[in-house]
Motif scaffolding. Structure first.
Motif, short mmCIF file in Angstrom:
data_model
loop_
_atom_site.label_atom_id
_atom_site.label_comp_id
_atom_site.label_asym_id
_atom_site.label_seq_id
_atom_site.Cartn_x
_atom_site.Cartn_y
_atom_site.Cartn_z
N PRO A 44 0.81 -1.23 0.00
CA PRO A 44 0.00 0.00 0.00
C PRO A 44 0.84 1.28 0.00
O PRO A 44 0.32 2.35 -0.28
N ASN A 45 2.11 1.16 0.28
CA ASN A 45 3.00 2.33 0.27
C ASN A 45 3.74 2.50 -1.06
O ASN A 45 4.66 3.31 -1.15
N THR A 46 3.35 1.75 -2.08
CA THR A 46 3.99 1.85 -3.39
C THR A 46 3.82 3.26 -3.94
O THR A 46 2.71 3.81 -3.95
N VAL A 47 4.94 3.85 -4.37
CA VAL A 47 4.92 5.18 -4.99
C VAL A 47 5.57 5.04 -6.36
O VAL A 47 6.68 4.51 -6.48
N LEU A 48 4.88 5.49 -7.38
CA LEU A 48 5.42 5.47 -8.74
C LEU A 48 5.46 6.88 -9.30
O LEU A 48 4.58 7.70 -9.00
N LEU A 49 6.46 7.14 -10.14
CA LEU A 49 6.52 8.41 -10.86
C LEU A 49 5.82 8.28 -12.20
O LEU A 49 5.30 9.25 -12.74
N GLY A 50 5.84 7.06 -12.75
CA GLY A 50 5.19 6.81 -14.03
C GLY A 50 4.88 5.33 -14.17
O GLY A 50 5.41 4.50 -13.43
N LYS A 75 1.94 13.22 -11.05
CA LYS A 75 2.38 14.57 -10.73
C LYS A 75 2.82 14.72 -9.28
O LYS A 75 3.88 15.29 -9.00
N GLY A 76 2.02 14.23 -8.34
CA GLY A 76 2.32 14.43 -6.92
C GLY A 76 3.70 13.92 -6.52
O GLY A 76 4.52 14.68 -5.96
N PRO A 77 4.00 12.64 -6.78
CA PRO A 77 5.32 12.13 -6.40
C PRO A 77 6.47 12.83 -7.12
O PRO A 77 7.54 13.01 -6.53
N ILE A 78 6.25 13.21 -8.37
CA ILE A 78 7.31 13.93 -9.10
C ILE A 78 7.58 15.26 -8.42
O ILE A 78 8.73 15.63 -8.16
N LEU A 79 6.52 16.00 -8.10
CA LEU A 79 6.70 17.30 -7.45
C LEU A 79 7.33 17.16 -6.06
O LEU A 79 8.10 18.02 -5.64
N GLU A 80 7.03 16.07 -5.38
CA GLU A 80 7.58 15.86 -4.04
C GLU A 80 9.10 15.69 -4.04
O GLU A 80 9.76 16.07 -3.07
N ILE A 81 9.66 15.10 -5.10
CA ILE A 81 11.11 14.87 -5.11
C ILE A 81 11.89 15.97 -5.80
O ILE A 81 13.12 15.94 -5.81
N CYS A 82 11.18 16.96 -6.35
CA CYS A 82 11.86 18.03 -7.09
C CYS A 82 11.86 19.33 -6.28
O CYS A 82 10.89 19.64 -5.58
N GLN A 83 12.94 20.07 -6.42
CA GLN A 83 13.07 21.33 -5.69
C GLN A 83 12.72 22.55 -6.54
O GLN A 83 12.25 23.55 -6.01
#
Length: 117
Positions: A44-50, A75-83
């Motif tokens: 349930p904690n799987t996070v994917l960018l694409g 979008k959400g995970p991508i934005l979370e790892i980008c500054q």
């Protein structure tokens, strides 16, 4: 980053695909969603960018019934790892290349070895 700015980054990333390669991309739709929802059998904690969903070109047998392949960017995970906005453009580009490569039958292992993981 607004939805329109993120969509523009996706368009820019797709435009970076060399024309001779882009011409070979068939029956693929690209979508943007907020985040990946893991399947019941996944962590349930799987996070994917694409995510690429479909039949890679290397495995197709001319199925006339095949639905379009689908590439989804999260979008959400991508934005979370980008500054910065530039980080977003770079990460979207890497993610698009990664998922398009799956369309061509290239494995995660090979992509990681080539630096597109």
């Amino acid at each position: 980053m607004s939805d329109d700015e993120f969509d523009a980054a996706v368009t820019d990333a797709l435009d970076l695909i060399p024309p001779e390669l882009a011409a070979k991309i068939e029956n693929v739709a690209v979508f943007v969603e907020e985040s990946y929802q893991p399947e019941p059998w996944e962590d349930p904690n799987t996070v994917l960018l694409g995510l690429y969903e479909g039949i890679p070109l290397t495995e197709r047998g001319g199925e006339p019934w095949a639905m379009p392949d689908r590439i989804t960017l999260y979008k959400g995970p991508i934005l979370e790892i980008c500054q910065t906005p530039q980080d977003v453009v770079e990460q979207v580009t890497v993610t698009v290349v990664h998922e398009v490569a799956h369309h061509f039958g290239i494995s995660d292992e090979t992509l990681h070895r080539l630096g597109w993981g």
